[in-house]
Enzyme design. Structure first.
Site, PDB file in Angstrom:
ATOM      1  N   ARG A 133      35.520 -45.884  -5.538  1.00  0.00           N
ATOM      2  CA  ARG A 133      36.910 -46.069  -5.984  1.00  0.00           C
ATOM      3  C   ARG A 133      37.826 -46.524  -4.846  1.00  0.00           C
ATOM      4  O   ARG A 133      38.696 -47.359  -5.043  1.00  0.00           O
ATOM      5  CB  ARG A 133      37.431 -44.779  -6.602  1.00  0.00           C
ATOM      6  CG  ARG A 133      36.669 -44.447  -7.879  1.00  0.00           C
ATOM      7  CD  ARG A 133      37.344 -43.347  -8.616  1.00  0.00           C
ATOM      8  NE  ARG A 133      36.552 -42.963  -9.783  1.00  0.00           N
ATOM      9  CZ  ARG A 133      36.883 -41.998 -10.617  1.00  0.00           C
ATOM     10  NH1 ARG A 133      37.992 -41.327 -10.433  1.00  0.00           N
ATOM     11  NH2 ARG A 133      36.123 -41.722 -11.650  1.00  0.00           N
ATOM     12  N   ASP A 176      50.426 -36.487 -18.386  1.00  0.00           N
ATOM     13  CA  ASP A 176      49.293 -36.704 -17.482  1.00  0.00           C
ATOM     14  C   ASP A 176      49.880 -37.014 -16.100  1.00  0.00           C
ATOM     15  O   ASP A 176      51.014 -37.477 -15.992  1.00  0.00           O
ATOM     16  CB  ASP A 176      48.421 -37.868 -17.966  1.00  0.00           C
ATOM     17  CG  ASP A 176      47.007 -37.811 -17.393  1.00  0.00           C
ATOM     18  OD1 ASP A 176      46.073 -37.427 -18.133  1.00  0.00           O
ATOM     19  OD2 ASP A 176      46.823 -38.143 -16.198  1.00  0.00           O
TER      20      ASP A 176
END
Ligand SMILES: C[S@@+](CC[C@H](N)C(=O)[O-])C[C@H]1O[C@@H](n2cnc3c(N)ncnc32)[C@H](O)[C@@H]1O
Length: 292
Positions: free
Chosen positions: A43, A152
């Site tokens: 990532r 979130d």
């Protein structure tokens, strides 16, 4: 490209990896360990490439120098957002069969229902909740004040949720009549894309919220979904969160966890009424009901 990745892999030193783990814990409560090294490498190698940096060491220095500016990209990269419509179907069956009919009786005076999807990712979870309410309440929903808060930490996934646009493969498993009633095919899209119907969208508000920070809402909620997020936290953070969820629920309200999650020692403050479904008792402590 391949050689860049090989170079970067070798440049993810223990020191840089430890720093990234520490930063993830401080910023989002997310616990990373050696098993996640490959994931961290993949990532962040992408971010390093996009940001035209030379190494993990340089990226870690950027995090040290500008933690506030960098945390958004960092968090968006580190979170795992896997979700789907009606994931863990049994939770939605429980709402339709027991909980919504129960709330309709209990809240009949105020005609008000509040639900919180507290790690909503790209929106499939809150939309599944909204569809379940509409299916169960039918026309009644127009006369009730029903609101679903979807939060979130990751602002990219929240944007997808707000838009409510999904490729056909994401909704392909839904019953045909749900697709007809609750989704609109977008004419101009190349691949088949569908947008959630505005009658469903209007029930939901998407907001960014780090569960580790202060919660600005007052509650109380009738139902809180906290699914497949606490697995990323350590035990101490989990127990602190359970206490806060408990306070945010009305007496008799439901806390719903993900399939591999449990309340640990906090179980004593809830009754276990279904598979990973927990009810805050009406008064005092739980009667230690355990679902089996
Ligand atoms: C695996 S997804 C779960 C989505 C959905 N609840 C489900 O079960 O399908 C986990 C979500 O938790 C969010 N998350 C991780 N750490 C968080 C935090 N500290 N505060 C709020 N959300 C967080 C991630 O961004 C991600 O979207």
């Amino acid at each position: 490209m391949v050689s860049y990745q090989r170079d970067s892999a070798s440049s993810l030193s223990d020191k840089d990896f430890d720093f990234i783990c520490q930063f993830a814990y401080q910023q989002a409560g997310i616990v990373l360990n050696e098993n996640k090294r490959e994931m961290v490498y993949r990532r962040f190698a992408r971010i390093i490439r996009e940001r035209k940096l030379n190494s993990f060491a340089q990226y870690c220095q950027l995090l040290r120098d500008n933690p506030e500016q960098e945390q958004r990209y960092f968090i968006n990269a580190i979170t795992t957002n896997l979700t789907s419509f009606f994931r863990e179907q049994h939770h939605f069956d429980y709402l339709a069969e027991y909980e919504i009919p129960k709330i309709l009786v209990e809240n009949a005076k105020k005609k008000r229902i509040r639900v919180w999807s507290s790690a909503s990712s790209t929106g499939e979870e809150p939309y599944s909740i909204a569809i379940t309410f509409v299916e169960t309440m039918k026309d009644k929903i127009n006369h009730w004040d029903v609101k679903i808060l979807a939060t979130d930490i990751d602002c990219n996934v929240l944007n997808t949720g707000k838009e409510g646009i999904y490729e056909y493969r994401k909704i392909a498993g839904l019953p045909e009549n749900y697709i007809k009633k609750y989704f609109v095919k977008l004419a101009q899209s190349k691949e088949d894309k569908y947008q959630v119907h505005k009658n469903i969208q209007k029930l939901i508000t998407f907001k960014q919220l780090n569960l580790l920070h202060q919660w600005p809402m007052k509650g109380p909620f009738d139902i809180i979904f906290c699914r497949n997020v606490i697995i990323y936290f350590d035990k101490k953070t989990q127990q602190e969160l359970f206490e806060r969820y408990n306070k945010m629920l009305k007496p008799g309200g439901l806390l719903i966890l993900g399939h591999s999650e449990n309340l640990g020692s906090y179980q004593q403050y809830f009754d276990n009424v279904g598979r990973t479904i927990f009810r805050k008792p009406l008064i005092g402590q739980a009667t230690n009901v355990t679902y089996s």
